[in-house]
Design a protein around this motif. Sequence first.
Motif, PDB file in Angstrom:
ATOM      1  N   VAL A  43      -7.252  -2.971   4.291  1.00 14.85           N
ATOM      2  CA  VAL A  43      -6.924  -1.551   4.137  1.00 14.85           C
ATOM      3  C   VAL A  43      -7.610  -0.959   2.905  1.00 14.85           C
ATOM      4  CG1 VAL A  43      -5.065   0.127   3.795  1.00 14.85           C
ATOM      5  CG2 VAL A  43      -4.810  -1.722   5.459  1.00 14.85           C
ATOM      6  N   VAL A  48       4.466   0.647  -6.364  1.00 10.03           N
ATOM      7  CA  VAL A  48       3.391   1.411  -5.700  1.00 10.03           C
ATOM      8  C   VAL A  48       3.852   2.845  -5.423  1.00 10.03           C
ATOM      9  CG1 VAL A  48       2.021   1.562  -3.575  1.00 10.03           C
ATOM     10  CG2 VAL A  48       2.244  -0.618  -4.772  1.00 10.03           C
ATOM     11  N   HIS A  79       1.528   4.790  -9.913  1.00  6.49           N
ATOM     12  CA  HIS A  79       0.658   4.434 -11.038  1.00  6.49           C
ATOM     13  C   HIS A  79       0.358   2.936 -11.099  1.00  6.49           C
ATOM     14  CE1 HIS A  79       0.605   8.516 -12.529  1.00  6.49           C
ATOM     15  NE2 HIS A  79       1.901   8.561 -12.228  1.00  6.49           N
ATOM     16  N   ALA A  80       0.372   2.288  -9.928  1.00  5.55           N
ATOM     17  CA  ALA A  80       0.015   0.867  -9.914  1.00  5.55           C
ATOM     18  C   ALA A  80      -1.446   0.724 -10.327  1.00  5.55           C
ATOM     19  CB  ALA A  80       0.227   0.300  -8.516  1.00  5.55           C
ATOM     20  N   THR A  82     -11.574   9.267 -12.287  1.00  3.65           N
ATOM     21  CA  THR A  82     -10.429   9.863 -12.973  1.00  3.65           C
ATOM     22  C   THR A  82      -9.272   8.876 -13.015  1.00  3.65           C
ATOM     23  OG1 THR A  82      -9.618  10.886 -10.931  1.00  3.65           O
ATOM     24  CG2 THR A  82     -11.049  12.233 -12.331  1.00  3.65           C
ATOM     25  N   LYS A 140       4.792   5.820   2.790  1.00  2.10           N
ATOM     26  CA  LYS A 140       4.528   7.093   3.490  1.00  2.10           C
ATOM     27  C   LYS A 140       5.004   7.010   4.941  1.00  2.10           C
ATOM     28  CE  LYS A 140       0.548   8.414   0.646  1.00  2.10           C
ATOM     29  NZ  LYS A 140      -0.883   8.740   0.624  1.00  2.10           N
ATOM     30  N   LEU A 169      -9.477  10.109  -3.628  1.00  2.00           N
ATOM     31  CA  LEU A 169      -8.303   9.306  -3.257  1.00  2.00           C
ATOM     32  C   LEU A 169      -7.018  10.037  -3.646  1.00  2.00           C
ATOM     33  CD1 LEU A 169      -9.554   5.891  -4.729  1.00  2.00           C
ATOM     34  CD2 LEU A 169     -10.274   7.058  -2.632  1.00  2.00           C
ATOM     35  N   ASN A 179       0.825  -1.215   0.000  1.00  2.00           N
ATOM     36  CA  ASN A 179       0.000   0.000   0.000  1.00  2.00           C
ATOM     37  C   ASN A 179       0.853   1.257   0.000  1.00  2.00           C
ATOM     38  OD1 ASN A 179      -2.992  -0.732   0.501  1.00  2.00           O
ATOM     39  ND2 ASN A 179      -1.887  -2.060   1.926  1.00  2.00           N
ATOM     40  N   PRO A 180       0.313   2.371  -0.510  1.00  2.00           N
ATOM     41  CA  PRO A 180       1.047   3.641  -0.417  1.00  2.00           C
ATOM     42  C   PRO A 180       1.416   4.012   1.023  1.00  2.00           C
ATOM     43  CG  PRO A 180      -0.811   3.875  -1.923  1.00  2.00           C
ATOM     44  CD  PRO A 180      -0.930   2.517  -1.292  1.00  2.00           C
ATOM     45  N   ILE A 181       0.579   3.600   1.998  1.00  2.00           N
ATOM     46  CA  ILE A 181       0.891   3.959   3.391  1.00  2.00           C
ATOM     47  C   ILE A 181       2.240   3.374   3.820  1.00  2.00           C
ATOM     48  CG2 ILE A 181      -0.309   1.978   4.431  1.00  2.00           C
ATOM     49  CD1 ILE A 181      -0.464   5.444   5.898  1.00  2.00           C
ATOM     50  N   TYR A 223      -7.666  12.869 -15.801  1.00  2.00           N
ATOM     51  CA  TYR A 223      -7.410  13.909 -14.800  1.00  2.00           C
ATOM     52  C   TYR A 223      -6.511  14.992 -15.388  1.00  2.00           C
ATOM     53  CZ  TYR A 223      -3.332  10.818 -13.688  1.00  2.00           C
ATOM     54  OH  TYR A 223      -2.218  10.036 -13.749  1.00  2.00           O
ATOM     55  N   GLY A 256      -9.494   2.543  -5.453  1.00  2.00           N
ATOM     56  CA  GLY A 256     -10.484   2.942  -6.448  1.00  2.00           C
ATOM     57  C   GLY A 256     -11.139   1.747  -7.119  1.00  2.00           C
ATOM     58  N   PHE A 263     -13.542  13.781   6.061  1.00  2.00           N
ATOM     59  CA  PHE A 263     -12.529  12.736   5.943  1.00  2.00           C
ATOM     60  C   PHE A 263     -13.216  11.396   6.208  1.00  2.00           C
ATOM     61  CE2 PHE A 263      -8.536  10.476   7.254  1.00  2.00           C
ATOM     62  CZ  PHE A 263      -7.856  10.679   6.067  1.00  2.00           C
ATOM     63  N   ASP A 308      -6.425  18.480  -7.337  1.00  2.00           N
ATOM     64  CA  ASP A 308      -7.303  17.572  -8.092  1.00  2.00           C
ATOM     65  C   ASP A 308      -8.695  17.545  -7.465  1.00  2.00           C
ATOM     66  OD1 ASP A 308      -4.548  16.742  -8.795  1.00  2.00           O
ATOM     67  OD2 ASP A 308      -5.564  15.169  -9.941  1.00  2.00           O
ATOM     68  N   VAL A 326     -10.074  10.238   1.480  1.00  2.00           N
ATOM     69  CA  VAL A 326      -9.305   9.302   2.307  1.00  2.00           C
ATOM     70  C   VAL A 326      -7.872   9.783   2.470  1.00  2.00           C
ATOM     71  CG1 VAL A 326     -10.717   7.384   1.441  1.00  2.00           C
ATOM     72  CG2 VAL A 326      -8.449   7.742   0.490  1.00  2.00           C
ATOM     73  N   VAL A 327      -7.527  10.909   1.825  1.00  2.00           N
ATOM     74  CA  VAL A 327      -6.123  11.345   1.831  1.00  2.00           C
ATOM     75  C   VAL A 327      -5.892  12.756   2.349  1.00  2.00           C
ATOM     76  CG1 VAL A 327      -5.201   9.874   0.004  1.00  2.00           C
ATOM     77  CG2 VAL A 327      -6.350  11.998  -0.614  1.00  2.00           C
TER      78      VAL A 327
HETATM   79  N1  LIG Z   1      -7.299   7.004   5.072  1.00  2.00           N
HETATM   80  C1  LIG Z   1      -7.110   5.700   4.947  1.00  2.00           C
HETATM   81  O1  LIG Z   1      -7.459   4.919   5.838  1.00  2.00           O
HETATM   82  C2  LIG Z   1      -6.494   5.168   3.672  1.00  2.00           C
HETATM   83  C3  LIG Z   1      -6.529   3.799   3.442  1.00  2.00           C
HETATM   84  C4  LIG Z   1      -5.998   3.324   2.262  1.00  2.00           C
HETATM   85  C5  LIG Z   1      -5.414   4.206   1.349  1.00  2.00           C
HETATM   86  N2  LIG Z   1      -5.367   5.519   1.626  1.00  2.00           N
HETATM   87  C6  LIG Z   1      -4.748   6.443   0.664  1.00  2.00           C
HETATM   88  O2  LIG Z   1      -5.568   6.464  -0.496  1.00  2.00           O
HETATM   89  C7  LIG Z   1      -4.775   6.765  -1.633  1.00  2.00           C
HETATM   90  C8  LIG Z   1      -5.082   5.761  -2.738  1.00  2.00           C
HETATM   91  O3  LIG Z   1      -4.665   4.489  -2.306  1.00  2.00           O
HETATM   92  P1  LIG Z   1      -4.486   3.304  -3.354  1.00  2.00           P
HETATM   93  O4  LIG Z   1      -4.123   2.104  -2.590  1.00  2.00           O
HETATM   94  O5  LIG Z   1      -5.642   3.252  -4.269  1.00  2.00           O
HETATM   95  O6  LIG Z   1      -3.204   3.840  -4.169  1.00  2.00           O
HETATM   96  P2  LIG Z   1      -2.556   3.227  -5.472  1.00  2.00           P
HETATM   97  O7  LIG Z   1      -3.099   1.877  -5.734  1.00  2.00           O
HETATM   98  O8  LIG Z   1      -1.087   3.347  -5.340  1.00  2.00           O
HETATM   99  O9  LIG Z   1      -3.068   4.248  -6.603  1.00  2.00           O
HETATM  100  C9  LIG Z   1      -2.443   4.200  -7.834  1.00  2.00           C
HETATM  101  C10 LIG Z   1      -3.373   4.805  -8.872  1.00  2.00           C
HETATM  102  O10 LIG Z   1      -3.425   6.227  -8.696  1.00  2.00           O
HETATM  103  C11 LIG Z   1      -3.727   6.768  -9.975  1.00  2.00           C
HETATM  104  N3  LIG Z   1      -3.361   8.176 -10.023  1.00  2.00           N
HETATM  105  C12 LIG Z   1      -2.130   8.726  -9.818  1.00  2.00           C
HETATM  106  N4  LIG Z   1      -2.233  10.066  -9.903  1.00  2.00           N
HETATM  107  C13 LIG Z   1      -3.539  10.352 -10.175  1.00  2.00           C
HETATM  108  C14 LIG Z   1      -4.277  11.574 -10.358  1.00  2.00           C
HETATM  109  N5  LIG Z   1      -3.699  12.767 -10.267  1.00  2.00           N
HETATM  110  N6  LIG Z   1      -5.601  11.469 -10.598  1.00  2.00           N
HETATM  111  C15 LIG Z   1      -6.234  10.262 -10.687  1.00  2.00           C
HETATM  112  N7  LIG Z   1      -5.576   9.090 -10.533  1.00  2.00           N
HETATM  113  C16 LIG Z   1      -4.255   9.148 -10.268  1.00  2.00           C
HETATM  114  C17 LIG Z   1      -2.942   5.933 -10.937  1.00  2.00           C
HETATM  115  O11 LIG Z   1      -3.652   5.901 -12.171  1.00  2.00           O
HETATM  116  P3  LIG Z   1      -2.931   6.316 -13.545  1.00  2.00           P
HETATM  117  O12 LIG Z   1      -1.828   5.304 -13.714  1.00  2.00           O
HETATM  118  O13 LIG Z   1      -4.017   6.227 -14.536  1.00  2.00           O
HETATM  119  O14 LIG Z   1      -2.362   7.699 -13.309  1.00  2.00           O
HETATM  120  C18 LIG Z   1      -2.898   4.555 -10.283  1.00  2.00           C
HETATM  121  O15 LIG Z   1      -3.764   3.621 -10.876  1.00  2.00           O
HETATM  122  C19 LIG Z   1      -3.327   6.751  -1.162  1.00  2.00           C
HETATM  123  O16 LIG Z   1      -2.879   8.072  -0.963  1.00  2.00           O
HETATM  124  C20 LIG Z   1      -3.392   6.006   0.156  1.00  2.00           C
HETATM  125  O17 LIG Z   1      -2.339   6.350   1.037  1.00  2.00           O
HETATM  126  C21 LIG Z   1      -5.901   6.031   2.760  1.00  2.00           C
END
Ligand SMILES: NC(=O)c1ccc[n+]([C@@H]2O[C@H](COP(=O)([O-])OP(=O)(O)OC[C@H]3O[C@@H](n4cnc5c(N)ncnc54)[C@H](OP(=O)(O)O)[C@@H]3O)[C@@H](O)[C@H]2O)c1
Length: 302
Positions: free
Chosen positions: A123, A288, A292-293, A170, A46, A211, A41-43, A189, A153, A246, A216, A233-234
Amino acid sequence: MSKAFGFKEFGGPESQGFLDRPTPVPGPGQLLVAVRAAGVNPIDWKIRQGFMGTELPLPAVYGVEVAGVVQGVGRGVEGFAVGDEVFGSALAGGYAEHTLLAADHAARKPAGVSFVQAAVLPVAAATAYDGVLQLALEPGQTLLILGIAGGLGTAAAQIARGSGLTVLGTASDANRGFVESLGATQVRYGEGVAERIRAVAPGGVDGILDLIGGADARAAAEALATPGRLVSVVDPVTATDLDGAFVRRSGTAATLDALAALVAAGGLDPHITATYPLEQAAEALAVVEAGHARGKLVLEIG
Ligand SMILES: NC(=O)c1ccc[n+]([C@@H]2O[C@H](COP(=O)([O-])OP(=O)(O)OC[C@H]3O[C@@H](n4cnc5c(N)ncnc54)[C@H](OP(=O)(O)O)[C@@H]3O)[C@@H](O)[C@H]2O)c1
């Protein structure tokens, strides 16, 4: 001893590496688990960067969500026994041969759900579930997901479609076909995003699951039919500025059970796009971290 992958200093990936640590001992209310799969995960990066604070004792083991087999049960735990197949949020890192789970936030893995699938539910999928529920949209309404092609997403899109929502998301044009395979409409986007959203949804969208955050989220919020119907969520600051909220994480075993049942019934495909052995944890995390995963990346362990 037990093998784990983590980092010794906050900052970039230079200080990361394999650690040999004593097998964790389950405290009261905890389960010791032999990890079979861990979500990436991105976390994870981070935390290493210190974005979530620097109080964490070092060295630290990466990874916040796992599935595995119970190997030990702490005092006061009821309902779990050695040999049970379980999943949940890792208390002692997930990129590891062993970790600990809080028994009251862990769930039993159904037989029809693989360890790899179960590992990504605590998560990404659980946050998606909580976020979609929090928006409280009605069937037939339109949800926009900012960042639809990633792990969170992808799950959110399916959960929302399953609730009868029309879904836009997006993503880059490279992910158009992938987003369509989720039953959603891709919107590129970047500059002009609000116009592109309105071209697809002329009356505006009824809710936004954010997300991505920052500029954005501000740009996309212009396309909201009802200002403020946004859950992030971010980015709590931008969400508050936009009169949104949030995400409130439930973190309950009931949510994990609901998600596992959805996977078992075919209503949620966690879209595992790559699996890596623990030895290649650095490669998986780098993908990750590049941002762009597509879907979810998972470590298969043991
Ligand atoms: N608050 C919480 O409890 C919680 C829990 C889980 C995750 N999160 C956070 O939520 C966020 C998303 O998590 P994730 O696991 O889905 O991340 P991820 O899998 O790493 O997301 C990657 C995706 O983000 C897209 N992306 C990158 N820049 C973008 C933009 N400007 N606009 C639209 N899409 C974009 C990419 O698509 P393209 O390749 O098409 O650009 C890629 O498919 C992270 O910041 C994570 O830390 C928070």
